[in-house]
Design a protein around this motif. Structure first.
Motif, PDB file in Angstrom:
ATOM      1  N   MET A 125       0.845  -1.178   0.000  1.00  0.00           N
ATOM      2  CA  MET A 125       0.000   0.000   0.000  1.00  0.00           C
ATOM      3  C   MET A 125       0.884   1.232   0.000  1.00  0.00           C
ATOM      4  N   SER A 126       0.646   2.122  -0.924  1.00  0.00           N
ATOM      5  CA  SER A 126       1.452   3.325  -0.989  1.00  0.00           C
ATOM      6  C   SER A 126       0.952   4.352   0.019  1.00  0.00           C
ATOM      7  N   GLU A 127       1.767   5.342   0.221  1.00  0.00           N
ATOM      8  CA  GLU A 127       1.447   6.382   1.196  1.00  0.00           C
ATOM      9  C   GLU A 127       0.324   7.282   0.684  1.00  0.00           C
ATOM     10  N   LEU A 128      -0.545   7.667   1.583  1.00  0.00           N
ATOM     11  CA  LEU A 128      -1.656   8.534   1.218  1.00  0.00           C
ATOM     12  C   LEU A 128      -1.189   9.985   1.205  1.00  0.00           C
ATOM     13  N   ILE A 129      -1.697  10.720   0.213  1.00  0.00           N
ATOM     14  CA  ILE A 129      -1.367  12.144   0.118  1.00  0.00           C
ATOM     15  C   ILE A 129      -2.642  12.956   0.327  1.00  0.00           C
ATOM     16  N   PRO A 130      -2.522  14.142   0.932  1.00  0.00           N
ATOM     17  CA  PRO A 130      -3.701  14.987   1.108  1.00  0.00           C
ATOM     18  C   PRO A 130      -3.965  15.797  -0.161  1.00  0.00           C
ATOM     19  N   VAL A 131      -5.222  15.884  -0.565  1.00  0.00           N
ATOM     20  CA  VAL A 131      -5.622  16.716  -1.699  1.00  0.00           C
ATOM     21  C   VAL A 131      -6.909  17.449  -1.343  1.00  0.00           C
ATOM     22  N   ASN A 132      -7.072  18.608  -1.924  1.00  0.00           N
ATOM     23  CA  ASN A 132      -8.315  19.360  -1.784  1.00  0.00           C
ATOM     24  C   ASN A 132      -9.090  19.237  -3.077  1.00  0.00           C
ATOM     25  N   ILE A 133     -10.319  18.767  -2.969  1.00  0.00           N
ATOM     26  CA  ILE A 133     -11.171  18.563  -4.134  1.00  0.00           C
ATOM     27  C   ILE A 133     -12.423  19.414  -3.954  1.00  0.00           C
ATOM     28  N   VAL A 134     -12.788  20.143  -5.002  1.00  0.00           N
ATOM     29  CA  VAL A 134     -13.993  20.968  -4.960  1.00  0.00           C
ATOM     30  C   VAL A 134     -15.086  20.270  -5.759  1.00  0.00           C
ATOM     31  N   VAL A 135     -16.210  20.018  -5.082  1.00  0.00           N
ATOM     32  CA  VAL A 135     -17.382  19.431  -5.716  1.00  0.00           C
ATOM     33  C   VAL A 135     -18.584  20.248  -5.283  1.00  0.00           C
ATOM     34  N   ALA A 136     -19.328  20.743  -6.258  1.00  0.00           N
ATOM     35  CA  ALA A 136     -20.553  21.506  -5.979  1.00  0.00           C
ATOM     36  C   ALA A 136     -20.272  22.686  -5.057  1.00  0.00           C
ATOM     37  N   ASP A 137     -19.225  23.420  -5.366  1.00  0.00           N
ATOM     38  CA  ASP A 137     -18.852  24.634  -4.627  1.00  0.00           C
ATOM     39  C   ASP A 137     -18.431  24.373  -3.184  1.00  0.00           C
ATOM     40  N   ARG A 138     -18.115  23.139  -2.853  1.00  0.00           N
ATOM     41  CA  ARG A 138     -17.606  22.808  -1.521  1.00  0.00           C
ATOM     42  C   ARG A 138     -16.248  22.146  -1.669  1.00  0.00           C
ATOM     43  N   THR A 139     -15.361  22.472  -0.741  1.00  0.00           N
ATOM     44  CA  THR A 139     -14.030  21.889  -0.764  1.00  0.00           C
ATOM     45  C   THR A 139     -13.974  20.721   0.210  1.00  0.00           C
ATOM     46  N   TYR A 140     -13.418  19.619  -0.268  1.00  0.00           N
ATOM     47  CA  TYR A 140     -13.264  18.419   0.544  1.00  0.00           C
ATOM     48  C   TYR A 140     -11.786  18.060   0.603  1.00  0.00           C
TER      49      TYR A 140
END
Length: 98
Positions: A1-16
């Motif tokens: 299992m590779s290391e997880l990286i943090p990302v910001n994803i915008v869906v429907a004008d909300r950031t996750y």
């Protein structure tokens, strides 16, 4: 299992903020882009709805698309099975007549 990286994803004008595997980043970003494009398409064609309605429409669209792809995959598997059976029958006939 590779290391997880943090990302910001915008869906429907909300950031996750998500933690995903690095090799999945491009796919996740493209999926979010597709969702946002479909939301915009539905907002343009069906004015007066709220964001939850648009998300529901996108979910229905996406699920339908996945079902169509699944059906095509099943059809391809069935066709491959039939071709394999025909090849086996031809091989058997050639062995019997050869």
């Amino acid at each position: 299992m590779s290391e997880l990286i943090p990302v910001n994803i915008v869906v429907a004008d909300r950031t996750y903020r998500l933690k995903i595997e690095a090799e999945d980043e491009e796919m996740v970003r493209k999926t979010a882009q597709t969702i946002n494009e479909k939301i915009l398409e539905f907002r343009t064609n069906f004015a007066g709805k709220d964001m939850q309605d648009y998300l529901a429409m996108v979910l229905l669209w996406f699920t339908t698309e996945q079902k169509e792809h699944s059906q095509l995959a099943l059809l391809a598997d069935e066709t491959a099975k039939q071709v394999k059976e025909m090849v086996q029958s031809i091989d058997n006939a050639l062995k019997e007549n050869g």
